[in-house]
Scaffold this active site. Structure first.
Site, PDB file in Angstrom:
ATOM      1  N   CYS A   1      -3.046   8.846  -0.501  1.00 31.79           N
ATOM      2  CA  CYS A   1      -1.799   9.250  -1.172  1.00 31.79           C
ATOM      3  C   CYS A   1      -1.973  10.624  -1.826  1.00 31.79           C
ATOM      4  O   CYS A   1      -1.080  11.466  -1.746  1.00 31.79           O
ATOM      5  CB  CYS A   1      -1.404   8.205  -2.202  1.00 31.79           C
ATOM      6  SG  CYS A   1       0.097   8.597  -3.128  1.00 31.79           S
TER       7      CYS A   1
ATOM      8  N   CYS B   1      -0.625  -0.232  -5.128  1.00 31.25           N
ATOM      9  CA  CYS B   1       0.745  -0.245  -5.647  1.00 31.25           C
ATOM     10  C   CYS B   1       1.724  -0.872  -4.676  1.00 31.25           C
ATOM     11  O   CYS B   1       2.743  -1.407  -5.085  1.00 31.25           O
ATOM     12  CB  CYS B   1       1.187   1.164  -6.044  1.00 31.25           C
ATOM     13  SG  CYS B   1       1.485   2.276  -4.658  1.00 31.25           S
TER      14      CYS B   1
END
Lengths: 396, 365
Positions: free
Chosen positions: B101, B193
């Site tokens: 990410c 997440c």
């Protein structure tokens, strides 16, 4: 600061502030029987009468609510429930896909949880719903609970011919609800002659307070309540009357309707200059909705203060951020609660591509707008669009 | 400077944004909407992806008096991080989605967009020090996030600001409390997440389905169990193997072979590896001359170990450990550090582990 987001909310009129401040200083529940209660009731009912007159309605047709969203929910759900109760075949709701989410989400909730069937009306590229399309969707009307078509679209400003649509609905005995939140005070709205059975309006779009609105509901319209309690507002909308808000709503509506013609002409002039100036600098900018000079039913076909444009290759939220940083406040359409920019459902309903829908901006002018506001946009729009295009569509 | 603050809704990015404002920068807050189906309210330990988290971020931005926007990067995140995560597991590797990410979203898509929109830098709440273009561990060793930033290039670091690296997490919470931020006591987010219930194996099973295969003991060559998918295993894993071996000695995953779907397990004495081969490295600064001595960290919370870094095959590296290491999983990044007890260990760069080098010198999966 250049505020060009009047369709989101517009500044409160000074006379509204004064009237509300005065009323807020008084005690009294309009349902009480003593002198204080009677005084509050008098203020509320006087306001109801003036408000009704400004909108061509009877005082008994006015249900004060907490605003546009509540009025839309009450009309859609209340009419659906009441109509189905009197005839269980009536499960169909005929609605435009370009409605505000207060209508769309109510209709979809009824479909998911309460056996409603949705018939989506075809929408013209301008965003307008045409009477013959409604006639086709209604059929013989025997299975239809209600029709809901907005008077003026909140994003692209397109106006539909509500009286003609109401005639079509009534030919097969179906009631029509119209969300006129953006129309009242901008174009002539007369409840009686409109033929609508229910009409949503709200105060804060025309200089009144937030949290105060009304549903105009014909006396013969059956509507099941959402809020049960003390039986205020014809037993359809219980809750202690917010007298100060009602006073403010009435003062604002009377003022906005009274000054409408002059303001509309002035705003249309500013808006035309804004659109022409933008297109002159950015030739591939596209005006969404009806053309500027469009007419419908003898009046304007587009809200006078609405300029909604797409800027191919630029993302709406990038444009908005860059303009915000330069003190210009506008919108990409109707903001969703999380602030995530989605392609406008209104533009998608008009047949626009997702990229066009995502690259749009709405400038909406109102009673405080000036030539200087238009100049402020025209001064910065070219570099802002260029910068946003460099940032690309944020996608591969 | 015009600074874009990436605000997750957590306490770290809130304080980072506040410190950027204090430093006199012209700050704009942005919350990244990364999930395609966002939940309205936070659940479990996730602290970044619900609408409630974006409201927490907006609340802080409003207190700071800075503009705040939500950027919808869900499509890119799904493609570059979530789909990559699934594909890596399907190929028998163990990815680190936070590192991915940072590489593909925060310091690529977001940074590029920020630069194009006229910003000079992006500030985040990562716990790492960045001074004079040198990326170093946080002073708070327990919260150090330099590992997941190890993939950044000098260009990316030049446009990054990590104001929290010189303070402890406790101090960050203190600052948040002093400023009256509602997120001051918000629990730390951990786990992944985009897996709201924390059940990675269940998530992968839903994406990849049941792909059964054998579990084989390296010592005997015998099948000692079955599994529903190699994606349920990571090299070095000891728990949840579901094998029964007569000798009762604990077994570790030694290797995963995706084509035959074979998971190889073995006893502790077989679990150590002396060296790994990697893919092509990235460097945070000047490209070092090979070979060189360094420290290496082979997963997010592993202890750093001394190593020697040699040129490998195809532009990759051969990282030779001073002592044999267990649990070096293909797909994880080997992040290289130059030890510096005074200023903080400096991140030199990283490369993805391709395969372990067996003791004999032969190369195995």
């Amino acid at each position: 600061m250049t505020y060009l987001d009047h369709a989101a909310t517009t500044p409160v009129l000074p006379e509204v502030l004064a009237a509300m401040t005065e009323q807020l200083g008084r005690v009294g529940n309009a349902s009480s029987l003593h002198a204080s209660g009677r005084a509050a009731r008098r203020a509320a009912e006087q306001s109801r009468e003036r408000f009704a007159e400004a909108l061509g309605a009877r005082p008994s047709e006015v249900l004060f609510t907490g605003g546009g969203t509540e009025s839309d929910n009450l009309a859609v759900k209340g009419l659906f429930w009441a109509r189905r109760e009197s005839d269980p075949r009536r499960r169909r709701i005929v609605v435009s896909p370009a409605e505000h989410h207060a209508v769309l989400d109510s209709v979809e909730w009824l479909a998911r949880h309460d056996g409603a069937e949705i018939t989506w009306l075809p929408v013209e590229p301008s965003g307008r719903v045409l009477p013959h399309a409604l006639a086709e969707a209604l059929g013989d009307g025997s299975d239809v609970a209600l029709v809901s078509v907005m008077w003026a679209n909140n994003e692209i400003g397109t106006i539909s011919d509500v009286p003609a649509l109401a005639d079509v609905a009534h030919e097969v005995g179906v009631p029509l609800h119209t969300d006129a939140v953006q129309a009242v005070g901008q174009v002539p709205v007369d409840f009686e002659t409109s033929g609508a059975d229910a009409l949503t309006m709200t105060g804060h779009k025309l200089g009144g307070p937030m949290g105060a609105g009304a549903l105009l509901l014909r006396r013969d319209a059956e509507c099941t309540p959402l809020l049960h309690g003390g039986g205020q507002e014809r037993d359809v909308r219980s809750g202690t009357l917010d007298v100060a808000a009602i006073v403010g709503l009435a003062v604002a509506t009377v003022a906005a309707v009274g000054s409408r013609a002059d303001r509309a002409a002035r705003l249309a002039g500013l808006r035309d200059r804004l659109v022409d100036g933008i297109v002159a600098q950015i030739p591939d900018a596209q005006l969404n909705g009806a053309p500027l000079g469009d007419r419908v039913n003898g009046g304007p076909g587009r809200l006078p203060g609405n300029a909604h444009l797409s800027f191919p290759g630029a993302e709406g939220d990038a444009l908005l951020m860059l303009l915000d940083a330069r003190g210009i406040e506008c919108s990409t359409g109707s903001a969703c609660s999380a602030g995530v920019a989605r392609p406008s459902h209104v533009l998608l309903a008009t047949g626009a591509e997702a990229d066009r829908a995502r690259s749009s901006l709405r400038f909406s002018l109102g009673h405080t707008s000036t030539d200087a506001d238009v100049d402020a946009v025209l001064d910065v729009i070219a570099p802002v669009v260029e910068r946003a295009r460099m940032a690309g569509m944020g996608r591969r | 400077m015009r600074v874009l603050a990436a605000m997750s809704g957590g306490v770290d990015s809130a304080v980072a944004a506040a410190l950027a404002v204090d430093a006199g920068h012209d700050v704009t807050g942005v919350h990244l909407a990364l999930s395609q189906n966002r939940q309205t309210l936070r659940s479990g330990s996730r602290g970044c992806c619900s609408v409630e988290d974006s409201h927490d971020a907006r609340r802080v931005a409003d207190e700071l008096g800075i503009p705040f926007y939500v950027w919808d990067l869900a499509d890119r995140f799904t493609e570059d991080v979530v789909d990559d995560f699934v594909a890596e597991y399907a190929a028998g590797r163990t990815p680190n989605p936070c590192l991915r990410c940072n590489e593909k979203i925060k310091f690529s898509a977001v940074l590029d967009r920020a630069m194009a929109l006229g910003f000079d830098a992006v500030v985040t709440g990562h716990h790492a020090r960045l001074e004079d273009g040198e990326l170093r561990r946080s002073v708070d060793a327990a919260k150090d996030q330099s590992y997941v930033l190890g993939v950044l290039t000098p260009e990316q670091l030049a446009a990054a600001m990590f104001p929290l690296g010189s303070m402890t997490k406790d101090r960050v919470r203190e600052i948040a409390a002093e400023r009256g931020f509602a997120v001051a006591a918000k629990p730390d987010s951990h786990d992944i997440c985009f897996i709201p219930d924390g059940d990675t194996r269940g998530f992968l099973a839903r994406r990849l389905g049941s792909l059964p295969g054998p579990v084989v003991d390296a010592g005997t060559g015998q099948q000692v169990g079955e599994h529903d998918g190699t994606y349920g295993f990571t090299v070095g894993q000891r728990k949840g193997l579901g094998v029964s071996v007569g000798d009762q000695r604990p077994r570790y995953v030694l290797g995963i072979e995706p084509v035959t779907r074979t998971v190889t397990v073995g006893t502790a004495d077989l679990a150590g590896v002396p060296a790994v081969r990697t893919g092509v490295p990235t460097w945070t600064g000047a490209v070092p001359e090979l070979p060189f001595a360094a420290q290496v960290q082979v997963r997010a919370h592993a202890a750093p170990v001394d190593c020697r870094v040699h040129a490998g095959d195809g532009g990759g590296l051969l990282v030779e450990f001073a002592e044999e290491q267990r649990g070096v999983a293909p797909g994880q990044s080997a992040v290289l550090y130059e030890a510096d007890p005074v200023r903080g260990d400096r991140v030199l760069g990283q490369a993805a582990v391709a395969m372990a080098v067996e003791r004999s010198g032969a190369v195995g999966q």
